[in-house]
Design a protein around this motif. Structure first.
Motif, PDB file in Angstrom:
ATOM      1  N   ILE A 222       0.773  -1.212   0.020  1.00 39.76           N
ATOM      2  CA  ILE A 222       0.083  -0.089   0.103  1.00 39.76           C
ATOM      3  C   ILE A 222       0.789   1.283  -0.031  1.00 39.76           C
ATOM      4  O   ILE A 222       2.114   1.122   0.409  1.00 39.76           O
ATOM      5  CB  ILE A 222      -1.167  -0.041   1.205  1.00 39.76           C
ATOM      6  CG1 ILE A 222      -0.125   0.265   2.605  1.00 39.76           C
ATOM      7  CG2 ILE A 222      -1.858  -1.426   1.350  1.00 39.76           C
ATOM      8  CD1 ILE A 222      -1.003   0.411   3.802  1.00 39.76           C
ATOM      9  N   LYS A 229       4.623   1.895  -6.717  1.00 41.35           N
ATOM     10  CA  LYS A 229       4.095   0.515  -6.144  1.00 41.35           C
ATOM     11  C   LYS A 229       3.848  -0.553  -7.272  1.00 41.35           C
ATOM     12  O   LYS A 229       4.642  -1.547  -7.486  1.00 41.35           O
ATOM     13  CB  LYS A 229       2.628   0.549  -5.443  1.00 41.35           C
ATOM     14  CG  LYS A 229       2.731   1.233  -4.223  1.00 41.35           C
ATOM     15  CD  LYS A 229       1.051   1.103  -3.646  1.00 41.35           C
ATOM     16  CE  LYS A 229       0.041   1.698  -4.452  1.00 41.35           C
ATOM     17  NZ  LYS A 229       0.240   3.208  -4.814  1.00 41.35           N
ATOM     18  N   VAL A 393      -1.000  -5.192  -4.822  1.00 40.77           N
ATOM     19  CA  VAL A 393      -1.151  -3.913  -4.722  1.00 40.77           C
ATOM     20  C   VAL A 393      -2.816  -3.864  -4.800  1.00 40.77           C
ATOM     21  O   VAL A 393      -3.560  -4.136  -5.775  1.00 40.77           O
ATOM     22  CB  VAL A 393      -0.578  -3.256  -5.970  1.00 40.77           C
ATOM     23  CG1 VAL A 393      -1.002  -1.360  -5.714  1.00 40.77           C
ATOM     24  CG2 VAL A 393       0.703  -3.093  -5.712  1.00 40.77           C
ATOM     25  N   HIS A 395      -6.264  -0.834  -3.456  1.00 36.18           N
ATOM     26  CA  HIS A 395      -6.852   0.167  -2.653  1.00 36.18           C
ATOM     27  C   HIS A 395      -8.234  -0.410  -1.962  1.00 36.18           C
ATOM     28  O   HIS A 395      -8.796   0.553  -1.650  1.00 36.18           O
ATOM     29  CB  HIS A 395      -7.243   1.455  -3.582  1.00 36.18           C
ATOM     30  CG  HIS A 395      -5.994   2.076  -3.939  1.00 36.18           C
ATOM     31  ND1 HIS A 395      -4.995   1.775  -5.061  1.00 36.18           N
ATOM     32  CD2 HIS A 395      -5.153   3.030  -3.466  1.00 36.18           C
ATOM     33  CE1 HIS A 395      -4.090   2.558  -4.889  1.00 36.18           C
ATOM     34  NE2 HIS A 395      -4.319   3.459  -3.986  1.00 36.18           N
ATOM     35  N   ARG A 397     -10.004  -1.859   0.757  1.00 39.91           N
ATOM     36  CA  ARG A 397      -9.525  -2.434   2.272  1.00 39.91           C
ATOM     37  C   ARG A 397     -10.192  -3.594   2.494  1.00 39.91           C
ATOM     38  O   ARG A 397      -9.754  -4.579   3.226  1.00 39.91           O
ATOM     39  CB  ARG A 397      -9.732  -1.297   2.937  1.00 39.91           C
ATOM     40  CG  ARG A 397     -11.203  -0.749   3.179  1.00 39.91           C
ATOM     41  CD  ARG A 397     -11.439   0.075   4.328  1.00 39.91           C
ATOM     42  NE  ARG A 397     -10.510   1.449   4.163  1.00 39.91           N
ATOM     43  CZ  ARG A 397     -10.153   2.247   5.129  1.00 39.91           C
ATOM     44  NH1 ARG A 397     -10.641   1.941   6.174  1.00 39.91           N
ATOM     45  NH2 ARG A 397      -9.484   3.178   4.787  1.00 39.91           N
ATOM     46  N   LEU A 400      -8.105  -6.468   0.955  1.00 38.60           N
ATOM     47  CA  LEU A 400      -6.942  -6.568   1.968  1.00 38.60           C
ATOM     48  C   LEU A 400      -7.071  -7.243   3.197  1.00 38.60           C
ATOM     49  O   LEU A 400      -6.339  -8.030   3.719  1.00 38.60           O
ATOM     50  CB  LEU A 400      -6.539  -5.192   2.031  1.00 38.60           C
ATOM     51  CG  LEU A 400      -5.682  -4.622   0.927  1.00 38.60           C
ATOM     52  CD1 LEU A 400      -5.211  -3.134   1.071  1.00 38.60           C
ATOM     53  CD2 LEU A 400      -4.789  -5.269   0.129  1.00 38.60           C
ATOM     54  N   ILE A 407       1.108  -6.425   5.895  1.00 40.68           N
ATOM     55  CA  ILE A 407       1.045  -5.032   4.909  1.00 40.68           C
ATOM     56  C   ILE A 407       2.603  -4.580   4.813  1.00 40.68           C
ATOM     57  O   ILE A 407       3.243  -4.349   5.758  1.00 40.68           O
ATOM     58  CB  ILE A 407       0.201  -4.098   5.725  1.00 40.68           C
ATOM     59  CG1 ILE A 407      -1.160  -4.550   5.682  1.00 40.68           C
ATOM     60  CG2 ILE A 407       0.435  -2.676   4.977  1.00 40.68           C
ATOM     61  CD1 ILE A 407      -1.793  -4.479   4.522  1.00 40.68           C
ATOM     62  N   HIS A 409       4.195  -1.020   3.659  1.00 41.09           N
ATOM     63  CA  HIS A 409       3.740   0.362   3.432  1.00 41.09           C
ATOM     64  C   HIS A 409       4.952   1.132   2.762  1.00 41.09           C
ATOM     65  O   HIS A 409       5.914   1.073   3.283  1.00 41.09           O
ATOM     66  CB  HIS A 409       3.552   1.086   4.805  1.00 41.09           C
ATOM     67  CG  HIS A 409       2.943   2.369   4.638  1.00 41.09           C
ATOM     68  ND1 HIS A 409       3.115   3.440   5.684  1.00 41.09           N
ATOM     69  CD2 HIS A 409       2.303   2.826   3.554  1.00 41.09           C
ATOM     70  CE1 HIS A 409       2.553   4.433   5.075  1.00 41.09           C
ATOM     71  NE2 HIS A 409       2.079   4.476   4.116  1.00 41.09           N
ATOM     72  N   TYR A 422      -5.195  -5.024   6.997  1.00 41.30           N
ATOM     73  CA  TYR A 422      -5.235  -3.791   6.835  1.00 41.30           C
ATOM     74  C   TYR A 422      -5.756  -2.932   8.054  1.00 41.30           C
ATOM     75  O   TYR A 422      -5.386  -1.808   8.400  1.00 41.30           O
ATOM     76  CB  TYR A 422      -6.054  -3.497   5.522  1.00 41.30           C
ATOM     77  CG  TYR A 422      -5.950  -2.071   5.031  1.00 41.30           C
ATOM     78  CD1 TYR A 422      -4.952  -1.279   4.351  1.00 41.30           C
ATOM     79  CD2 TYR A 422      -7.076  -0.796   5.507  1.00 41.30           C
ATOM     80  CE1 TYR A 422      -4.862   0.069   4.259  1.00 41.30           C
ATOM     81  CE2 TYR A 422      -6.841   0.366   5.253  1.00 41.30           C
ATOM     82  CZ  TYR A 422      -5.794   0.924   4.732  1.00 41.30           C
ATOM     83  OH  TYR A 422      -5.833   2.422   4.217  1.00 41.30           O
TER      84      TYR A 422
END
Length: 521
Positions: A222, A229, A393, A395, A397, A400, A407, A409, A422
């Motif tokens: 993330i 990424k 990868v 977005h 959540r 995830l 995770i 970051h 997440y």
């Protein structure tokens, strides 16, 4: 509306009037300089930006901070418009009017005030502006130099080929690691890449970063958009970052090419080991059938059959069909050729091929973007039982939280790892900057991550987006489609008779219905 008149007091909104109105206290010498530049170079200005380049700096000094750059540019635009109108007919001076006027009234005023009037449309106007010759010469030289620079720049653009920036990676390596990799003795499926850099063109994305991927764990990568990424996934897939050679990698990035291969067969072909064995089996049987065998074929066939049984090759079509069905392919669609599918469905095929091939390291970049809700739920459940390593990868959540065990970051040009999904990461990230929660966060960090030492915290820079309060709306329709038809291959019509009109207030949703009728309503 535009009108021509020979009297200054009959003229409305000329650049002289604009200059006097916007800068009532302007110095006489500066006024003469600006009007001289506009008088002499009015025909050479191609847009308001050139007007701003010529006199904008002087106007900003005159304004004494009462006007910002946007205000000055707006004034230059008004002046440019008047210059364009005057250049339409050199014998006449044409001006923008601030408001509608009666031509009869203008005619009467002009005739009364002027003794040498030949008509309201044609009058002779004397040159009353005085210009500093040196300043005028300087302005003309500046315009000429700018024109030469533009010509040279345009010629360079046409002559030089376009060079695209590319991503690159570098990492420190030791002789010991190189010897282990080259010897083939390293059979571990854990991946550890230390002290590496990744850049895109001249922009540095990662510096001195470390990445550790334990075999069998599922990692969510993330970070804010634009930090690198996707580039990191590409560096791993291309092995620009050193990954042991015995670890197979698949990166779901591009859609499957469209050809005559059925969708199910396309998925089966992604298992190169199985396909290689079946191809060799067919070749050996063909040689035995036509009598060209040399006696060793039977032995090799026995080995191939044993290997096919070991990898359960006979169950492969059923397993591939299950994966395709989970991603939304009906039995009929599984038999269609890949060229019959849209780009979104070909991306689903690429994902199905990767899941079927079972690589040691699976790289996924926003896999839920191409899927509907049912397919997303199926993929979440399928990946929860995945035996090898995943780096994804996303977005999403919810995805995830359902899939990942760790995770990673990406921020401040480095990578930080956290155990948990997440939500665990959000808890730590939310309170790590709060002094009142510091002890609780540190305890949570040690419990989840077991880190020997925490690095100093660097808050990410905030991004501020500013949108103009006032903007000119586009006149409807913004989008207009009339009687549109769409085909992927000859004879396969997806829809026809599509008529759509949209403006700025339109809110349009495209939904899929059970009907197979090739039309949209």
């Amino acid at each position: 509306m535009r009108v021509s008149c020979g009297l200054d007091r009959c003229i409305m909104a000329t650049y002289v009037d604009i200059l006097k109105s916007e800068f009532p206290e302007i110095d006489t010498e500066v006024f003469d300089y600006i009007t001289g530049v506009l008088d002499s170079g009015g025909g050479d200005f191609e847009d308001e930006d050139e007007v701003f380049d010529a006199i904008g700096g002087v106007l900003q000094e005159v304004s004494a901070d009462s006007k910002n750059e946007e205000d000055i540019r707006d004034i230059c635009l008004q002046m440019f418009n008047t210059l364009k109108l005057n250049n339409c007919h050199p014998e006449q001076k044409q001006m923008l009017l601030d408001a509608p006027v009666q031509l009869s009234q203008i005619s009467a005023e002009c005739v009364t005030a002027c003794k040498d009037v030949q008509g309201i449309w044609m009058v002779k106007r004397g040159q009353s502006t005085t210009v500093d010759a040196k300043k005028l010469e300087k302005a003309e030289a500046k315009l000429k130099a700018k024109h030469e620079r533009r010509t040279e720049r345009d010629s360079q653009k046409s002559a030089s080929p376009l060079v695209l920036e590319e991503a690159s990676a570098s990492q420190a390596s030791s002789k010991k690691d190189n010897r282990v990799d080259s010897s083939g003795k390293n059979r571990s499926y854990d991946i550890r890449i230390e002290n590496f850099d990744v850049s895109f063109g001249e922009r540095s994305l990662l510096q001195g970063a470390e990445l550790s991927l334990a075999s069998g764990r599922r990692y969510g990568l993330i970070g804010r958009n634009g930090l690198g990424k996707t580039t990191l996934l590409k560096m791993l897939a291309s092995r620009s970052l050193r990954v042991p050679a015995h670890i197979s990698i698949l990166h779901v990035e591009q859609e499957v090419a469209g050809d005559d291969t059925p969708a199910l067969q396309s998925v089966l072909e992604s298992d190169t080991v199985r396909e290689g064995l079946l191809t060799e089996e067919r070749q050996l049987n063909a040689r035995i059938s036509n009598g060209t065998a040399d006696g060793l074929e039977s032995v090799r066939l026995s080995e191939i059959y044993a290997k096919l049984e070991e990898i359960e090759a006979d169950k492969a079509p059923a397993r591939a069909s299950v994966i395709l069905a989970g991603l939304g392919f009906s039995p009929k669609m599984q038999q269609q050729t890949t060229k019959e599918f849209s780009g979104g469905w070909r991306m689903r095929l690429a994902l199905a091929r990767a899941l079927f091939a079972k690589p040691d390291l699976l790289l996924l970049d926003e896999p839920t973007n191409m899927l509907d809700v049912r397919a997303i739920l199926w993929l979440e459940n399928y990946l929860q039982t995945w035996q090898s390593t995943i780096l994804v990868v996303s977005h999403d959540r919810n995805f995830l939280n359902a899939v990942v065990t760790d995770i990673i970051h990406l921020h401040s040009q480095r990578l930080e790892s956290y155990r948990g999904d997440y939500e665990n990461f959000v808890f730590i990230d939310r309170f790590r900057y709060n002094a009142n929660r510091a002890a609780q966060v540190q305890s949570k960090l040690k419990l989840l991550e077991k880190l020997p030492e925490l690095k100093p915290i660097e808050k990410e820079s905030e991004v501020t987006l500013r949108f103009p309060d006032n903007f000119e709306k586009l006149s409807p329709p913004v989008l207009q489609l009339d009687e549109v038809e769409f085909y992927y291959t000859a004879g396969q019509r997806l829809f026809t008779g599509l008529c759509v009109s949209a403006d700025l207030e339109s809110r349009i949703c495209i939904v899929r219905t059970p009907s197979e009728a090739p039309c949209l309503q």
